[in-house]
Design a protein around this motif. Sequence first.
Motif, PDB file in Angstrom:
ATOM      1  N   CYS A  61     -32.495  -9.144   1.114  1.00 17.54           N
ATOM      2  CA  CYS A  61     -31.415  -9.683   0.266  1.00 17.54           C
ATOM      3  C   CYS A  61     -31.528 -11.197   0.131  1.00 17.54           C
ATOM      4  CB  CYS A  61     -30.053  -9.309   0.843  1.00 17.54           C
ATOM      5  SG  CYS A  61     -29.629  -7.569   0.636  1.00 17.54           S
ATOM      6  N   LYS A  62     -31.902 -11.871   1.225  1.00 14.26           N
ATOM      7  CA  LYS A  62     -32.060 -13.325   1.168  1.00 14.26           C
ATOM      8  C   LYS A  62     -33.197 -13.720   0.239  1.00 14.26           C
ATOM      9  CE  LYS A  62     -30.095 -14.329   5.713  1.00 14.26           C
ATOM     10  NZ  LYS A  62     -30.376 -14.747   7.107  1.00 14.26           N
ATOM     11  N   GLN A  63     -34.280 -12.933   0.248  1.00  6.20           N
ATOM     12  CA  GLN A  63     -35.390 -13.223  -0.660  1.00  6.20           C
ATOM     13  C   GLN A  63     -34.955 -13.083  -2.125  1.00  6.20           C
ATOM     14  OE1 GLN A  63     -38.427 -14.189   0.745  1.00  6.20           O
ATOM     15  NE2 GLN A  63     -37.171 -14.093   2.582  1.00  6.20           N
ATOM     16  N   ILE A  64     -34.206 -12.038  -2.407  1.00  5.49           N
ATOM     17  CA  ILE A  64     -33.743 -11.805  -3.783  1.00  5.49           C
ATOM     18  C   ILE A  64     -32.697 -12.838  -4.179  1.00  5.49           C
ATOM     19  CG2 ILE A  64     -32.623 -10.149  -5.333  1.00  5.49           C
ATOM     20  CD1 ILE A  64     -33.827  -7.901  -3.606  1.00  5.49           C
ATOM     21  N   SER A  65     -31.813 -13.191  -3.254  1.00  8.60           N
ATOM     22  CA  SER A  65     -30.742 -14.156  -3.550  1.00  8.60           C
ATOM     23  C   SER A  65     -31.269 -15.528  -3.917  1.00  8.60           C
ATOM     24  CB  SER A  65     -29.800 -14.283  -2.341  1.00  8.60           C
ATOM     25  OG  SER A  65     -29.135 -13.078  -2.102  1.00  8.60           O
ATOM     26  N   SER A  66     -32.490 -15.837  -3.459  1.00  4.00           N
ATOM     27  CA  SER A  66     -33.066 -17.163  -3.739  1.00  4.00           C
ATOM     28  C   SER A  66     -33.534 -17.285  -5.186  1.00  4.00           C
ATOM     29  CB  SER A  66     -34.224 -17.448  -2.788  1.00  4.00           C
ATOM     30  OG  SER A  66     -35.308 -16.548  -3.033  1.00  4.00           O
ATOM     31  N   ILE A  67     -33.551 -16.185  -5.929  1.00  5.81           N
ATOM     32  CA  ILE A  67     -33.990 -16.202  -7.321  1.00  5.81           C
ATOM     33  C   ILE A  67     -32.885 -16.773  -8.199  1.00  5.81           C
ATOM     34  CG2 ILE A  67     -34.675 -14.736  -9.276  1.00  5.81           C
ATOM     35  CD1 ILE A  67     -35.887 -12.805  -7.167  1.00  5.81           C
ATOM     36  N   VAL A  68     -33.260 -17.626  -9.136  1.00  9.19           N
ATOM     37  CA  VAL A  68     -32.294 -18.260 -10.034  1.00  9.19           C
ATOM     38  C   VAL A  68     -31.533 -17.198 -10.817  1.00  9.19           C
ATOM     39  CG1 VAL A  68     -32.037 -19.795 -12.024  1.00  9.19           C
ATOM     40  CG2 VAL A  68     -33.695 -20.337 -10.229  1.00  9.19           C
ATOM     41  N   ASN A  69     -30.226 -17.409 -10.949  1.00 10.94           N
ATOM     42  CA  ASN A  69     -29.309 -16.553 -11.715  1.00 10.94           C
ATOM     43  C   ASN A  69     -28.884 -15.274 -10.999  1.00 10.94           C
ATOM     44  OD1 ASN A  69     -29.163 -18.301 -13.926  1.00 10.94           O
ATOM     45  ND2 ASN A  69     -30.913 -17.360 -14.933  1.00 10.94           N
ATOM     46  N   VAL A  70     -29.386 -15.034  -9.785  1.00 11.65           N
ATOM     47  CA  VAL A  70     -28.884 -13.894  -9.013  1.00 11.65           C
ATOM     48  C   VAL A  70     -27.529 -14.275  -8.426  1.00 11.65           C
ATOM     49  CG1 VAL A  70     -29.213 -12.513  -6.933  1.00 11.65           C
ATOM     50  CG2 VAL A  70     -31.118 -12.878  -8.492  1.00 11.65           C
ATOM     51  N   VAL A  71     -26.525 -13.460  -8.693  1.00  7.73           N
ATOM     52  CA  VAL A  71     -25.162 -13.734  -8.221  1.00  7.73           C
ATOM     53  C   VAL A  71     -24.915 -13.066  -6.881  1.00  7.73           C
ATOM     54  CG1 VAL A  71     -22.704 -13.420  -8.713  1.00  7.73           C
ATOM     55  CG2 VAL A  71     -24.287 -13.991 -10.563  1.00  7.73           C
ATOM     56  N   ASN A  72     -25.312 -11.801  -6.771  1.00 15.52           N
ATOM     57  CA  ASN A  72     -25.076 -11.060  -5.535  1.00 15.52           C
ATOM     58  C   ASN A  72     -26.125  -9.967  -5.403  1.00 15.52           C
ATOM     59  OD1 ASN A  72     -23.853 -10.297  -3.150  1.00 15.52           O
ATOM     60  ND2 ASN A  72     -21.808 -10.195  -4.034  1.00 15.52           N
ATOM     61  N   VAL A  73     -26.368  -9.543  -4.158  1.00 19.00           N
ATOM     62  CA  VAL A  73     -27.304  -8.441  -3.913  1.00 19.00           C
ATOM     63  C   VAL A  73     -26.863  -7.722  -2.644  1.00 19.00           C
ATOM     64  CG1 VAL A  73     -28.891 -10.025  -2.731  1.00 19.00           C
ATOM     65  CG2 VAL A  73     -29.711  -7.802  -3.495  1.00 19.00           C
ATOM     66  N   TYR A  74     -26.928  -6.404  -2.669  1.00 17.80           N
ATOM     67  CA  TYR A  74     -26.604  -5.648  -1.464  1.00 17.80           C
ATOM     68  C   TYR A  74     -27.417  -4.350  -1.432  1.00 17.80           C
ATOM     69  CZ  TYR A  74     -23.407  -2.971  -4.532  1.00 17.80           C
ATOM     70  OH  TYR A  74     -22.868  -2.213  -5.541  1.00 17.80           O
ATOM     71  N   PRO A  75     -27.763  -3.889  -0.213  1.00 19.29           N
ATOM     72  CA  PRO A  75     -28.503  -2.631  -0.080  1.00 19.29           C
ATOM     73  C   PRO A  75     -27.550  -1.447  -0.202  1.00 19.29           C
ATOM     74  CG  PRO A  75     -28.145  -3.598   2.075  1.00 19.29           C
ATOM     75  CD  PRO A  75     -27.555  -4.558   1.080  1.00 19.29           C
ATOM     76  N   ALA A  76     -27.992  -0.392  -0.868  1.00 20.07           N
ATOM     77  CA  ALA A  76     -27.115   0.745  -1.104  1.00 20.07           C
ATOM     78  C   ALA A  76     -27.872   2.058  -0.938  1.00 20.07           C
ATOM     79  CB  ALA A  76     -26.531   0.648  -2.513  1.00 20.07           C
ATOM     80  N   TRP A  77     -27.122   3.144  -0.874  1.00 20.68           N
ATOM     81  CA  TRP A  77     -27.697   4.485  -0.793  1.00 20.68           C
ATOM     82  C   TRP A  77     -27.025   5.367  -1.830  1.00 20.68           C
ATOM     83  CZ3 TRP A  77     -24.752   8.817   0.952  1.00 20.68           C
ATOM     84  CH2 TRP A  77     -23.465   8.512   1.386  1.00 20.68           C
ATOM     85  N   ASN A  78     -27.632   6.498  -2.094  1.00 18.41           N
ATOM     86  CA  ASN A  78     -27.102   7.428  -3.077  1.00 18.41           C
ATOM     87  C   ASN A  78     -26.937   8.790  -2.424  1.00 18.41           C
ATOM     88  OD1 ASN A  78     -27.482   9.555  -5.359  1.00 18.41           O
ATOM     89  ND2 ASN A  78     -27.078   7.643  -6.460  1.00 18.41           N
ATOM     90  N   GLU A  79     -25.890   9.513  -2.787  1.00 25.51           N
ATOM     91  CA  GLU A  79     -25.616  10.801  -2.148  1.00 25.51           C
ATOM     92  C   GLU A  79     -26.686  11.835  -2.456  1.00 25.51           C
ATOM     93  OE1 GLU A  79     -21.114  11.698  -1.517  1.00 25.51           O
ATOM     94  OE2 GLU A  79     -21.283  10.783  -3.512  1.00 25.51           O
ATOM     95  N   ASN A  80     -27.481  11.624  -3.500  1.00 24.81           N
ATOM     96  CA  ASN A  80     -28.563  12.550  -3.833  1.00 24.81           C
ATOM     97  C   ASN A  80     -29.786  12.357  -2.939  1.00 24.81           C
ATOM     98  OD1 ASN A  80     -27.078  13.681  -5.963  1.00 24.81           O
ATOM     99  ND2 ASN A  80     -27.761  12.054  -7.365  1.00 24.81           N
ATOM    100  N   ASP A  81     -29.907  11.169  -2.328  1.00 24.82           N
ATOM    101  CA  ASP A  81     -31.018  10.867  -1.422  1.00 24.82           C
ATOM    102  C   ASP A  81     -30.497   9.873  -0.393  1.00 24.82           C
ATOM    103  OD1 ASP A  81     -33.343  10.263  -0.090  1.00 24.82           O
ATOM    104  OD2 ASP A  81     -34.547   9.938  -1.895  1.00 24.82           O
TER     105      ASP A  81
END
Length: 523
Positions: A61-81
């Motif tokens: 998440c920290k790597q992605i957050s360092s990209i310009v224009n990224v507001v927020n990022v979080y890891p998620a899961w899906n009930e199908n997998d």
Amino acid sequence: MCCSVSGKSPKDEHDSKRLFQKNLRSSDNIKQRNTRNHLREICQRHGRKSQELITECDFICKQISSIVNVVNVYPAWNENDTTKIVFVVTHTGTNVEDDIKSKFKDHEEIDVITKAIDCFDSYCKDYQGHLREDDVKRLEACIDKYVERLAKKHRFLTLIEGCASKMNDDNDNNEPRLGLYVPAKGYIPIDEDPFDESYDGIRVDVREAVYERFRKYAKDVHTHVKMGCQIERKRKTGTLGLFVQHPFYGLCGVTCAHVLLDDEEKKAYNNKKFLDPEDPENFVHQPSPPHDIGVIRKVIVKEDARYPIGVEIAVIQIKKRGPNSGQFPAPRQPQPHGNGLEFNSGKICGKPNENDECFKFGCITDYTTGIVIKSIANARIEHDEHGTSIMRGQIKIQSSCSKPFAKHGDSGGPVFVHDSNGEVACIGLINAGCTRRGEAFVTPINIILQELETPNLIPFHPKNASLLRELTILKRDHSVMKEKIDRLLSAVCSGRQDSTLKRKKRKKIDFCPLSALEGKTLR
């Protein structure tokens, strides 16, 4: 979106914890760590809510957050997998997907879903069906009961709202639903569980949207401040809203508290009896330093589930460049109805009707039009490092023009309708919204005035505007006259000092010469 990258996961993990800690020590090991399979293995071995998985995901998440224009990022899961980890990225601007691909191009695959939150979609509208009065009351009671619990359990939930679901072609036969708005439908943060299917018998309708505060920069300087112009304090900016005659501070401007204060300051300043007017920390500028116009004198924040109608406002005592009319700043792009429009009456409309046409001025999007839409017992939720804030009972607006009703930087902007007499009446101040859906939330004007203990807004009738202009001229003339008098007094004082010095010199010469004592007898 899937970001494809190359490289292999560690084949041998005899001691997963030791390897896990080793990988944390350096970003050079990103090739071993940022892999779809590696995250799945950690999830299978330690569990979805394990600290091992959370720490690995935090690094990515920290790597992605360092990209310009990224507001927020979080890891998620899906009930199908349930063991597949997907990173949900909200962003502004364009090219974010390409930037993420570039960031991870030399490594293995990670799964990413991107959601632009500043891209207006005129087709992104909810069904506005009719509900029976008893269903409306059920929804209100349900939200009242569960809003605080849901806000604490789901940190990316940004809005709870009662809504209608169409059951058949009959518009009068609709089912009440509890609308829960999240950045990406179907993707649940890894340390959270799904929403219940229903609450007190009301089925849940998960919807995709991010509702947030509007705040950004603008650059126009006004000789006399106007509603809708940009203000700034300590690099925080937004829109100046309305003018009131405060019982203690006189002429004041009102805006949203989050425009000028961060969350920690809001709590510290809230209902504080005295804010030092001489402290530069409290100075407010228009549009930016060094062009100060006044000072924050009062902050009122009621962001809590206990309050049926939330409010968060800052009161600015205007000391310079006060308003002299009900005019708005000129729109940067000519508008068919927005040019030359004024709010002179000071009239308010505490409870606008559904489908009422409205308009607003903000320092970013200028003049925009919208429609008041139905929103049953809404509660907007925001999470930060200082806790959770809940704003309830706001007026909901849907854009009716070719752009969002409001964007970042428009918070604090005043919103208006035309009353039955065709006069412009204020309904409140922009507080938050969802750019993609073209929607905004407005804090009702009647609750704002109630908190300020002020019965009405300052009217700018032609007579009043004329008096204000005359008063401005008198103040200017008074200043010029005072300056001339000060110069005359200075000259007079200087002349008197010169005269006194000359007299003293003469006295010494006339009465103290030694030659005058020769041949004289002293008695």
